[in-house]
Design a protein around this motif. Sequence first.
Motif, short mmCIF file in Angstrom:
data_model
loop_
_atom_site.label_atom_id
_atom_site.label_comp_id
_atom_site.label_asym_id
_atom_site.label_seq_id
_atom_site.Cartn_x
_atom_site.Cartn_y
_atom_site.Cartn_z
N GLU A 139 0.83 -1.20 0.00
CA GLU A 139 0.00 0.00 0.00
C GLU A 139 0.87 1.26 0.00
OE1 GLU A 139 -3.06 -0.40 -0.67
OE2 GLU A 139 -3.55 1.72 -0.61
N ARG A 156 1.91 1.79 -3.51
CA ARG A 156 0.78 2.31 -4.27
C ARG A 156 0.60 3.79 -3.96
NH1 ARG A 156 -4.87 1.84 -2.91
NH2 ARG A 156 -6.16 2.06 -4.77
N ALA A 157 0.69 4.13 -2.68
CA ALA A 157 0.49 5.53 -2.27
C ALA A 157 1.56 6.45 -2.85
CB ALA A 157 0.47 5.63 -0.74
N SER A 203 -4.04 7.12 -0.77
CA SER A 203 -3.91 6.69 -2.17
C SER A 203 -5.06 7.24 -2.98
CB SER A 203 -3.95 5.16 -2.28
OG SER A 203 -2.78 4.59 -1.76
N THR A 235 -8.45 6.37 -0.65
CA THR A 235 -8.35 5.57 0.57
C THR A 235 -7.11 5.98 1.37
OG1 THR A 235 -7.06 3.85 -0.56
CG2 THR A 235 -9.46 3.56 -0.51
N ASN A 289 -4.34 4.37 4.44
CA ASN A 289 -3.87 3.15 5.07
C ASN A 289 -3.94 3.29 6.60
OD1 ASN A 289 -2.54 0.91 5.96
ND2 ASN A 289 -0.72 1.20 4.68
N ARG A 308 -6.91 -0.07 2.98
CA ARG A 308 -7.58 0.87 2.06
C ARG A 308 -8.91 1.31 2.63
NH1 ARG A 308 -6.37 -1.93 -3.83
NH2 ARG A 308 -4.11 -1.90 -3.58
N GLN A 309 -8.83 2.21 3.57
CA GLN A 309 -10.04 2.71 4.23
C GLN A 309 -10.55 3.89 3.40
OE1 GLN A 309 -10.48 1.40 7.63
NE2 GLN A 309 -12.56 2.23 7.64
#
Lengths: 90, 216
Positions: free
Chosen positions: A54, A57-58, B98, B107, B109, B136-137
């Motif tokens: 993640e 991805r971010a 993200s 979203t 984290n 992924r909130q």
Amino acid sequence: MLILTRKLGENIRIGDKIKIIVLDVKGGQVKLGIDAPPNVAVHREEIYERIRDENRRASGISAKSLKEVAQIFSKAKRRGEEDSAGSAGP
Amino acid sequence: MILRSKSLGEIEVRDDAAIHLPDGLLGFEDLRKFVFLDVEEFRPFLWLISTDEPEIGFAVADPRYFYAGSYEIPLSEADRDILDCEPNDRLSVFVLVSVPESGGKITANLKGPVVMNARNRLAKQVVVYNPAFAVRQPMLLPSSITSAALQAGNLQAGNLQAGNLQAESGRGNKMHGGALRGGSFQPGVIQGNTVKGETQTHVTAGQPPALRISVG
């Protein structure tokens, strides 16, 4: 990599302070007990992987799409404020 | 210090605006020094830019834009060692955001929030096991944030206030109540501590959702 074979109830020591105990072996699953000092982080590998993926991805975020999102957010926020100001009025 | 980034151009940042992540971020372990960048057109998000590689930047936000309930972050002794926590330190929390290029959901984290000690600007990405918080909130609708948090005046754009980071004394590890209480946090500038003593809290009617750091 050091590979050790252990039976149920047997231990592995890592240094003086970390002990790993085989508590149960059943249907392809191993239950481990871990004794470690509180300043040693013990986590399942998967959770690290998910956070790492993640993060990657971010890091791909573009200024353009963030700006768009920020604009949508500010508009919606203003609308919300106008609505609540309207409903609070006479 | 001048940073050059393709997407943001040339950025001048104050040296004391840097934050240090001794462990880096997961997947980016070599990047240890970052700066916050608060640009009006991106609010309520901030940029977290690597000073080592300015091409690498993250959008970060206050977690309360993503979770309306009480967001609990367990802080282990290992985490506190990294942050060099002392009683009365103020900790801030932010989450990495993200935004899919293809227009999917925004979203954050919540499984890997970054906690920063305002005193020494040491920060660490910590692991949150609680299944209530996702990697992924989705972002909350602005309406619900407005009613819950923004109206309380505690969540202003660009001003990531840590709010109510109250330590919960854990087993055998007494950091007395208020020890890790959050003050306010501004990117680049840490405001003076507005919370002193154990009796005073930020909690008022219409309070924003709580941020809580538990010590254990």
